[in-house]
Design an enzyme around this catalytic site. Structure first.
Site, PDB file in Angstrom:
ATOM      1  N   GLU A 262       0.850  -1.184   0.000  1.00  0.00           N
ATOM      2  CA  GLU A 262       0.000   0.000   0.000  1.00  0.00           C
ATOM      3  C   GLU A 262       0.890   1.240   0.000  1.00  0.00           C
ATOM      4  O   GLU A 262       1.957   1.255   0.627  1.00  0.00           O
ATOM      5  CB  GLU A 262      -0.872  -0.026   1.254  1.00  0.00           C
TER       6      GLU A 262
ATOM      7  N   GLU B 255      -1.537  11.214   2.830  1.00  0.00           N
ATOM      8  CA  GLU B 255      -2.628  11.568   3.739  1.00  0.00           C
ATOM      9  C   GLU B 255      -2.416  12.966   4.307  1.00  0.00           C
ATOM     10  O   GLU B 255      -1.281  13.394   4.547  1.00  0.00           O
ATOM     11  CB  GLU B 255      -2.729  10.556   4.876  1.00  0.00           C
TER      12      GLU B 255
END
Length: 258
Positions: free
Chosen positions: A131, A135
């Site tokens: 992944e 963010e």
């Protein structure tokens, strides 16, 4: 972040590099180019079924990621988190059109109401590893604050890398382009066409047995705690102009935010 296996890490200070992205002609168009201008009315899918509103499902920390929290109009997708709730929304590329190495990008305007985490990421098929995340915490957004982006790569089989970078703008004040170039053993992160961080000499295929295949995703959700902050005190939204992916490219294909 997509799964309950995600662990939020404490931030460490870092600066924003200013290496400009080279100007180049696009030899081929993007594999995914969702600009939210031809969405089917009342549908969870775009017109060519390459991107969908993902939900309803329960995500990280008990968040309810609901289709009803997404509104698509006039070329913008709006993902809303509700006041005083573990609430959010998510968009993802189609599970039957998996993506691999290449350049991933989103044009986004973040929330300034504290308590929301928003971002763009690659997630391996079946919501596994590896992944790659970009963010942004809404608690850092707004006038008079220091603004940050947080980068993470999680390897297949365990392990991760993490970096915090300072942003020279307020992510809630307008749209900006956030992207990453995912290669066989490297990841490069870009903000508004400038290289902001590089990881090289990563495990081949990020630890996976072969080139990872998965989804381009973006979401926005609440998670009370020390890192994200208390629940938002009013409804608040993250806005998206586009989601794009160029398959197999070894150079970024930056598009200015509009």
């Amino acid at each position: 972040m997509k799964t309950t296996r995600r662990t939020l890490l404490s931030a460490s200070a870092a600066g924003l590099a200013a290496a400009a992205l080279p100007h180049e002609a696009f030899a081929a168009g993007p594999t995914i180019d969702e600009q939210f201008t031809s969405w089917l009315a009342g549908s969870a899918w775009n017109a060519n079924r390459t991107v969908r509103i993902n939900g309803d499902w329960t995500g990280t920390g008990g968040n309810q990621l609901l289709r009803s929290n997404v509104r698509i109009a006039q070329g913008v997708a709006t993902m809303t988190s509700r006041a005083n709730q573990l609430s959010g929304a998510e968009l993802q590329t189609a599970p039957d059109k998996l993506l691999g190495n290449g350049y991933y990008e989103a044009s986004m305007q973040m929330s300034s109401v504290p308590g929301i985490l928003s971002g763009i990421f690659f997630k391996a098929e079946n919501y596994g590893m590896p992944e790659v995340d970009i963010e942004i915490r809404s608690r850092d957004n707004g006038a008079g604050k220091e603004h940050y982006a947080f980068y993470t790569v999680h390897y297949f089989g365990g392990g991760h890398q993490y970096k915090q970078v300072r942003l020279p703008f307020d992510p809630a004040a307008g749209f900006h382009s956030y992207g990453f170039l995912m290669g066989r053993n490297s990841i490069r992160f870009y903000v508004d066409g400038k290289l902001t961080h590089t990881w090289t000499n990563l495990p081949t295929n990020l630890g996976a047995p072969a080139e990872p295949k998965g989804y381009l995703m973006t979401n926005s959700w609440a998670q009370p705690g020390e890192w994200v902050g208390a629940l938002p005190t009013r409804d608040t939204s993250t806005r998206i102009n586009w989601l794009r992916h160029w398959a197999g490219t070894t150079t970024p294909r930056f598009t200015p935010a509009r």
